[in-house]
Design a protein around this motif. Sequence first.
Motif, PDB file in Angstrom:
ATOM      1  N   VAL A  99       0.838  -1.202   0.000  1.00  0.00           N
ATOM      2  CA  VAL A  99       0.000   0.000   0.000  1.00  0.00           C
ATOM      3  C   VAL A  99       0.873   1.252   0.000  1.00  0.00           C
ATOM      4  N   ALA A 100       1.989   1.232   0.736  1.00  0.00           N
ATOM      5  CA  ALA A 100       2.896   2.393   0.762  1.00  0.00           C
ATOM      6  C   ALA A 100       3.488   2.640  -0.624  1.00  0.00           C
ATOM      7  N   LEU A 101       3.856   1.575  -1.329  1.00  0.00           N
ATOM      8  CA  LEU A 101       4.358   1.744  -2.700  1.00  0.00           C
ATOM      9  C   LEU A 101       3.274   2.318  -3.602  1.00  0.00           C
ATOM     10  N   ARG A 102       2.054   1.840  -3.431  1.00  0.00           N
ATOM     11  CA  ARG A 102       0.941   2.365  -4.212  1.00  0.00           C
ATOM     12  C   ARG A 102       0.730   3.852  -3.894  1.00  0.00           C
ATOM     13  N   ILE A 103       0.872   4.208  -2.607  1.00  0.00           N
ATOM     14  CA  ILE A 103       0.727   5.613  -2.212  1.00  0.00           C
ATOM     15  C   ILE A 103       1.811   6.460  -2.858  1.00  0.00           C
ATOM     16  N   ASN A 104       3.049   5.947  -2.879  1.00  0.00           N
ATOM     17  CA  ASN A 104       4.128   6.683  -3.545  1.00  0.00           C
ATOM     18  C   ASN A 104       3.789   6.939  -5.009  1.00  0.00           C
ATOM     19  N   ASN A 105       3.331   5.915  -5.699  1.00  0.00           N
ATOM     20  CA  ASN A 105       2.970   6.059  -7.112  1.00  0.00           C
ATOM     21  C   ASN A 105       1.805   7.031  -7.282  1.00  0.00           C
ATOM     22  N   GLN A 106       0.810   6.911  -6.429  1.00  0.00           N
ATOM     23  CA  GLN A 106      -0.356   7.782  -6.537  1.00  0.00           C
ATOM     24  C   GLN A 106       0.000   9.230  -6.196  1.00  0.00           C
TER      25      GLN A 106
END
Length: 135
Positions: A60-67
């Motif tokens: 989820v943190a990686l997804r947040i970085n991308n988003q």
Amino acid sequence: MFRIFSLKVKLIGAFLITASLVILLSFFSLRAINDIHAVFEDLVENDLPRLSALQTMRIVALRINNQTTEYEQNASGADAEFSKNELLASIGKLDDQEKNYTSLQGGNDRANEALESNIKAIAETKKTAVENVLE
């Protein structure tokens, strides 16, 4: 000394010694297997759920970085509101995962320290994302 015993007594004695060694080795082997089972059970019950929750938080943190990057690129575009809502939903999911993780107990000190440092890094990612969205 053993010459006074008959062949029958010698064979029975050798069999009894061999049987007692087999029984003794079997006892120690079963004890070792039970110890391994206890360690494995502790690992499955305590560490795997924590590691699974941590892995989900990392994803989820990686997804947040991308988003966050996507939101910064589309801040003035038509997709800005969609990106913002998507990012806020991911932050909410990360909050839920952190609550799930903190409810799990167990682990040794070294593992707890490593996991806590990962959680701090994930929390920093979340903080950066929130700051970027709410600017």
